[in-house]
Design a protein around this motif. Structure first.
Motif, short mmCIF file in Angstrom:
data_model
loop_
_atom_site.label_atom_id
_atom_site.label_comp_id
_atom_site.label_asym_id
_atom_site.label_seq_id
_atom_site.Cartn_x
_atom_site.Cartn_y
_atom_site.Cartn_z
N PRO A 157 0.86 -0.96 -0.11
CA PRO A 157 0.11 -0.36 -0.02
C PRO A 157 0.89 1.02 -0.01
CG PRO A 157 -0.09 -0.90 2.24
CD PRO A 157 0.71 -2.31 1.35
N GLY A 158 0.49 2.42 -0.69
CA GLY A 158 1.08 3.67 -1.04
C GLY A 158 2.44 3.24 -1.81
N ALA A 159 3.02 2.73 -1.47
CA ALA A 159 4.68 2.75 -2.20
C ALA A 159 4.12 2.81 -4.23
CB ALA A 159 4.96 0.79 -1.46
N PRO A 160 5.67 3.34 -4.28
CA PRO A 160 5.48 3.66 -5.71
C PRO A 160 5.72 2.77 -6.72
CG PRO A 160 7.30 5.02 -4.71
CD PRO A 160 6.66 3.91 -3.56
N VAL A 161 4.51 2.96 -7.14
CA VAL A 161 4.53 1.57 -8.71
C VAL A 161 5.86 1.38 -9.27
CG1 VAL A 161 3.05 -0.07 -10.81
CG2 VAL A 161 2.11 1.95 -9.04
N PRO A 162 6.46 0.69 -9.89
CA PRO A 162 7.31 0.51 -10.57
C PRO A 162 7.39 0.93 -12.30
CG PRO A 162 7.51 -1.65 -9.06
CD PRO A 162 6.48 -0.91 -9.10
N LEU A 163 7.80 1.75 -12.38
CA LEU A 163 8.44 2.62 -14.20
C LEU A 163 7.48 1.80 -14.67
CD1 LEU A 163 7.91 5.32 -15.07
CD2 LEU A 163 10.45 4.90 -16.11
N ALA A 164 8.04 0.47 -15.25
CA ALA A 164 7.71 -0.54 -16.59
C ALA A 164 6.47 -0.72 -15.88
CB ALA A 164 8.80 -2.23 -16.13
N MET A 165 5.67 -0.89 -14.91
CA MET A 165 4.39 -1.94 -14.78
C MET A 165 4.01 -0.71 -15.05
SD MET A 165 3.27 -4.72 -15.11
CE MET A 165 1.11 -4.94 -14.54
N PHE A 166 3.93 0.93 -14.14
CA PHE A 166 3.37 2.05 -14.40
C PHE A 166 2.86 2.01 -15.82
CE2 PHE A 166 2.46 6.57 -14.47
CZ PHE A 166 1.50 6.81 -14.02
N ALA A 167 3.78 2.34 -17.04
CA ALA A 167 3.68 2.12 -17.85
C ALA A 167 3.21 1.29 -18.62
CB ALA A 167 5.22 2.69 -19.17
N ASN A 168 3.42 0.49 -18.40
CA ASN A 168 2.47 -1.32 -19.46
C ASN A 168 0.99 -1.11 -18.98
OD1 ASN A 168 2.51 -3.76 -20.06
ND2 ASN A 168 2.85 -4.41 -18.46
N VAL A 169 0.59 -0.65 -17.87
CA VAL A 169 -0.38 -0.56 -17.67
C VAL A 169 -0.93 0.27 -18.32
CG1 VAL A 169 -1.99 -0.31 -15.75
CG2 VAL A 169 -0.31 -1.65 -15.86
N ALA A 170 -0.25 1.76 -18.48
CA ALA A 170 -1.06 3.01 -18.91
C ALA A 170 -0.93 2.22 -20.73
CB ALA A 170 0.07 3.82 -18.85
N GLY A 171 -0.21 1.25 -20.86
CA GLY A 171 -0.42 1.26 -22.89
C GLY A 171 -1.07 0.40 -22.89
N SER A 172 -1.70 -0.84 -21.77
CA SER A 172 -3.16 -1.55 -21.43
C SER A 172 -4.29 -0.58 -21.66
CB SER A 172 -2.76 -2.61 -20.79
OG SER A 172 -3.03 -2.31 -19.34
N TYR A 173 -4.05 -0.25 -20.94
CA TYR A 173 -5.39 1.16 -21.20
C TYR A 173 -5.81 2.23 -22.10
CZ TYR A 173 -6.19 0.63 -16.20
OH TYR A 173 -6.07 -0.07 -14.63
N LEU A 174 -4.37 2.46 -23.02
CA LEU A 174 -4.65 2.68 -23.93
C LEU A 174 -5.07 1.95 -24.96
CD1 LEU A 174 -3.68 5.25 -25.80
CD2 LEU A 174 -2.05 5.06 -26.02
N TRP A 175 -4.52 1.18 -25.05
CA TRP A 175 -5.46 0.10 -26.40
C TRP A 175 -7.09 -0.78 -25.42
CZ3 TRP A 175 -5.34 -1.43 -30.55
CH2 TRP A 175 -5.59 -3.35 -30.81
N ALA A 176 -6.90 -0.10 -24.86
CA ALA A 176 -8.40 -1.23 -24.23
C ALA A 176 -9.51 0.17 -25.19
CB ALA A 176 -8.91 -1.38 -22.54
N TRP A 177 -8.98 1.06 -24.82
CA TRP A 177 -10.18 2.32 -25.36
C TRP A 177 -9.97 2.91 -26.80
CZ3 TRP A 177 -14.39 4.47 -23.71
CH2 TRP A 177 -14.93 5.59 -24.27
N THR A 178 -8.61 2.51 -27.19
CA THR A 178 -9.06 2.99 -28.81
C THR A 178 -8.96 1.99 -29.27
OG1 THR A 178 -6.25 3.23 -27.76
CG2 THR A 178 -6.32 2.74 -30.31
N ALA A 179 -9.06 0.52 -29.25
CA ALA A 179 -9.89 -0.81 -29.38
C ALA A 179 -11.29 -0.61 -30.33
CB ALA A 179 -9.21 -2.18 -29.62
N VAL A 180 -12.41 0.25 -28.66
CA VAL A 180 -13.85 0.28 -29.00
C VAL A 180 -13.60 1.35 -30.48
CG1 VAL A 180 -15.00 1.34 -28.24
CG2 VAL A 180 -13.37 0.94 -26.60
N GLY A 181 -13.82 1.82 -30.93
CA GLY A 181 -13.98 2.70 -31.74
C GLY A 181 -13.76 1.23 -33.22
N ALA A 182 -13.04 0.76 -33.45
CA ALA A 182 -12.60 -0.54 -34.44
C ALA A 182 -14.18 -1.69 -33.63
CB ALA A 182 -11.75 -0.86 -35.12
N ALA A 183 -14.09 -1.62 -32.87
CA ALA A 183 -14.78 -3.07 -32.61
C ALA A 183 -16.49 -2.07 -32.91
CB ALA A 183 -15.21 -2.72 -31.22
N LEU A 184 -16.94 -0.68 -32.41
CA LEU A 184 -17.89 -0.23 -32.46
C LEU A 184 -18.21 -0.49 -34.45
CD1 LEU A 184 -18.37 3.27 -30.97
CD2 LEU A 184 -19.70 0.56 -30.28
#
Lengths: 540, 271
Positions: free
Chosen positions: A157-184
């Motif tokens: 709790p409260g610890a800084p998320v390692p940079l690599a994982m922070f970026a990785n999850v950001a990338g995954s969220y970006l993809w999740a929302w990005t793909a919605v357009g083509a999916a629609l």
């Protein structure tokens, strides 16, 4: 700590295997429509190949790399076993099934619609269903990345998320929302028509929905590359990340401004208002910001490495860099290609400059330089860096690796620079045949020939890459030790909650999508009489 | 820190991020919806709201103008790939009876020796479109028009199905097969001419385009010349007129004699 090596290796091997096939098709396409090839007399074969090349390179290959790398990051950066391994395998097999399902209609010539779909052109329904399966498989990965981070947060709790994982999850969220357009677009518009439930389609709306996906997908492809810049390169060359906060800011900026900009792909489309085109153009300019931040931070990180190795002077330190280290070489090549590609991109995103290069070979040259060049060369670097940890064997022949990277860099420049040039001269893209015997385009024959030669250099490099990895599977065993990511000059002990979580940035991303896309999509969806008859591939 | 502390304007990061994003959005919106529309002196707006609507792409009704009277009729036929799909056996039978009156020119088996088009095995959509055009007057011919004038929709569909159902019999080929001329295979891209073969067989077929292999050379030449002169104008959006106008007389000869010399089973192999 890499526990699920088989899972990660499976993703990488499948990615590189399909990459090899698509690369061969690409080189063949360059050859067949260049003056050195004899024309096939059948444009359909060319478009069949182009559809396969685009579908694999756009959807399957980068998604698998991002997924494999993402699982590796999750285990290595968080130091915990991957949660949901069975789901991860399910995602992998969905992608396998989807790819096979999509490739069969393409090979039969029933889906030569190119990977951007181009309604009202409609291909076989299984092609689209295959693409949907690939996307669904990747969404499992998105969910797993989120779950794994959540599990880790509970334990720390409260610890800084390692940079690599922070970026990785950001990338995954970006993809999740990005793909919605083509999916629609696929689920609401194309698949009903392809399945025969409807016979008309609103091509304008479909193009707007696809633009939602089409530009941000590039930043999803880019994410593994940027993660490698920040978290692998400085460690591999013996330096440190100049600023952990700057890195986090770059990644969250991508999350916010990568999405609401896709309409710069529809500058020439009449169905979108000029005001919205301008807003998208302005936001596209903002994407330069995280890239410039990254170039600055990485150059500073590299300088730290050079000075630690005894480099001196204003620029003299550059000589002290470990240039025989493949990672250093890949980074330098990637930056050069990113620089040229980015400069070209500024022209594409400018509302008025775009008119001069719209739908010309310039565009093809641009995205090959950025994606095939700057991004993919770092995919190679990621694979080289991870391989010893995944196989437990050493990659011995660094010279061969350097040769491969050089070939890719030279090949990409030789391919894409003439491509840009003939684009300025007005050569259209997506053409299966050019009559270079005609005096009007005969002067372009030389440039196109160079481009085709570049394609073969790339093919040679691609083959070499796969050979190196395959040999790495049979090399003598060696313990590579635990997998480490680069440390920052000042390792963060506390990080502000805004830079340690993604909520705010995901909210801004969705809000900007609504403001920049909401009205155009709603008016098109609610307007009557905007649909046109579908044109079925191969229909008589 | 929990997320509840993040989503409040007391959090500096939150207010900065939201503030900057909103500011950029507002500035670009003002530029895109207000400044730039009025920066185009050649566009006139009634008021500010009109300018905003225009920039947003609000669909606008064209002002009511009277359409000038067409001096000649244009084709009004709509073809999709489902037009005439799934013919019935009865329909084909009725078509066979009706076709008796066509036999004098188009041959009892749909294969003509009188320089009229061979209809056996022709795509149903092609016969359907031409008959409708003859009936409406979009295409005229002293011999054909009187035959078509009194046909009903059902009769036209039945005739189309019947001829599409007939096998493509080998036609009369007075000349040996010629090599494929470049106009058929490559077209002439610099003059905007797509390859003949990309719609009419040899490479591909597009809906509404007849297959041409084995057709009469004199007939095809006459049609190309009629398209070029504008005498025939039932092609949608001037597709064929634009092509025929740009073709040289030699290319017209080459295309006509090439297709005339092709046996129809070549088409079968390509299909």
């Amino acid at each position: 700590m890499l526990v699920n090596r088989k899972l990660i290796l499976a993703h990488f091997w499948l990615a590189f295997a399909v990459f090899g096939i698509a690369l061969t098709l690409g080189a063949w396409q360059m050859f067949i429509r260049s003056p050195i090839g004899t024309w096939l007399s059948n444009p359909e074969l060319y478009y069949r190949s182009l559809t396969a090349h685009g579908t694999v390179m756009g959807y399957v290959f980068p998604t698998l790399v991002a997924m494999g790398f993402g699982y590796a990051i999750s285990e290595a950066a968080l130091q915990q076993r991957l949660v949901g391994v069975r789901w991860a395998w399910a995602g992998f097999w969905l992608i396998v099934a989807g790819s096979v399902m999509a490739v069969i209609p393409i090979a039969l010539g029933r889906a030569s619609v190119l990977y951007t779909f181009y309604p009202p052109l409609i291909g076989n329904v299984f092609y689209y269903l295959g693409v949907v399966l690939v996307v669904v498989g990747s969404w499992i990965w998105v969910a797993l990345m989120s779950v794994n981070l959540r599990v880790w947060r509970k334990a720390h709790p409260g610890a800084p998320v390692p940079l690599a994982m922070f970026a990785n999850v950001a990338g995954s969220y970006l993809w999740a929302w990005t793909a919605v357009g083509a999916a629609l677009e696929l689920l609401l518009q194309i698949i009903p028509v392809a399945a025969g439930l409807k016979s008309t389609i609103d091509a304008g709306l479909a193009r707007v929905l696809f633009s939602w996906t089409l530009h941000a997908i590039v930043y999803f492809w880019l994410m593994p590359t940027y993660i490698a810049y920040y978290t692998i390169v400085p460690r591999a060359i013996g330096g440190r990340v100049y600023s952990d906060s700057m890195a986090r800011i770059s990644f969250i900026l991508f999350l916010v401004v990568a999405m609401p900009i896709g309409m710069h792909h529809t500058f020439a489309d009449p169905q979108v208002g000029a005001g919205f085109k301008f807003i998208h153009s302005a936001f596209t300019a903002l994407v330069a910001l995280p890239t410039l931040l990254t170039v600055f931070t990485i150059c500073a990180s590299v300088e730290i490495a050079a000075r630690l190795r005894g480099g001196r002077g204003l620029f003299g330190w550059i000589r002290a860099l470990p240039w025989d280290n493949p990672m250093m070489l890949a980074l330098a090549f990637s930056f050069v290609m990113l620089g040229f590609g980015g400069a070209g991109g500024l022209i594409n995103m400018s509302y008025q400059l775009d008119a001069s290069i719209h739908n010309t070979q310039w565009i093809t040259g641009h995205f090959h330089l950025i994606f095939g060049g700057a991004i993919v060369i770092m995919y190679f670097a990621i694979a080289y860096d991870l391989w010893p940890h995944l196989t437990g064997r050493e990659l011995i022949d660094l010279r061969l690796i350097r040769t491969q990277l050089w070939l890719w860099f030279v090949g990409m420049i030789v391919t894409t620079f003439p491509w840009h040039w003939v684009g300025i001269l007005g050569m259209p893209r997506r053409m299966a045949y050019f009559d270079f015997g005609d005096p009007a385009i005969a002067p372009q024959a030389l440039s196109v020939t160079f481009s085709a030669i570049g394609g073969f250099i790339l093919l040679a490099s691609g083959i070499l890459f796969i050979v190196i990895l395959a040999r790495g599977m049979r090399a003598p065993r060696a313990d590579a030790g635990p997998y480490q990511f680069a440390l920052a000059v000042h390792q963060p002990t506390t990080v502000p909650v805004a830079l340690n979580t993604h909520g705010l940035w995901v909210a801004l991303m969705i809000a900007l999508t609504l403001t920049n896309y909401g009205y155009p999509i709603l008016t098109l969806a609610l307007s009557e009489g905007t649909s046109v008859p579908a044109v079925y591939v191969g229909a008589q | 820190m929990s997320t509840s502390e993040l989503f409040t304007f007391r959090n500096r990061h939150f207010s900065l991020a939201v503030g900057i994003t909103a500011a950029i959005l507002i500035v670009t919106a003002i530029a895109g919806f207000l400044v730039l529309p009025f920066a185009q002196p050649w566009v006139q707006f009634a008021n500010v709201w009109d300018a905003i609507c225009s920039a947003a792409g609000v669909p606008q009704r064209a002002p009511k103008v009277t359409v000038p009277e067409q001096s000649t009729r244009l084709s009004e036929v709509v073809l999709t790939s489902s037009t005439l799909a799934r013919p019935s056996q009865e329909g084909i039978g009725r078509g066979a009876t009706l076709a008796q009156r066509c036999a004098i020119c188009h041959g009892p088996t749909g294969v003509s020796r009188a320089d009229s088009p061979n209809l056996a095995g022709q795509y149903a959509a092609v016969i359907y479109k031409q008959l409708l055009d003859f009936r409406s007057g979009a295409r005229t011919n002293a011999v054909m028009s009187p035959f078509a004038v009194n046909l009903t929709d059902q009769e036209i569909a039945d005739l189309s199905h019947y001829y599409a159902y007939l096998p493509r019999l080998p036609a009369y080929h007075p000349t040996p097969q010629l090599p494929k001329p470049s106009i058929v295979i490559y077209g002439a891209p610099m003059r905007g001419i797509a390859p003949c073969g990309s719609c009419h067989g040899s490479l591909d077929n597009k809906i509404g385009s007849p297959w041409l292999e084995g057709q009469s050379e004199a007939y095809m030449k006459a049609q190309l010349q009629a398209f070029a002169s504008g005498e025939r104008r039932n092609d949608i959006s001037q597709q064929m007129r634009n092509i025929a106008r740009a073709m040289t007389p030699q290319e017209i000869d080459q295309a006509a004699s090439y297709y005339a010399s092709q046996p129809p089973d070549v088409v079968k192999a390509v299909d």
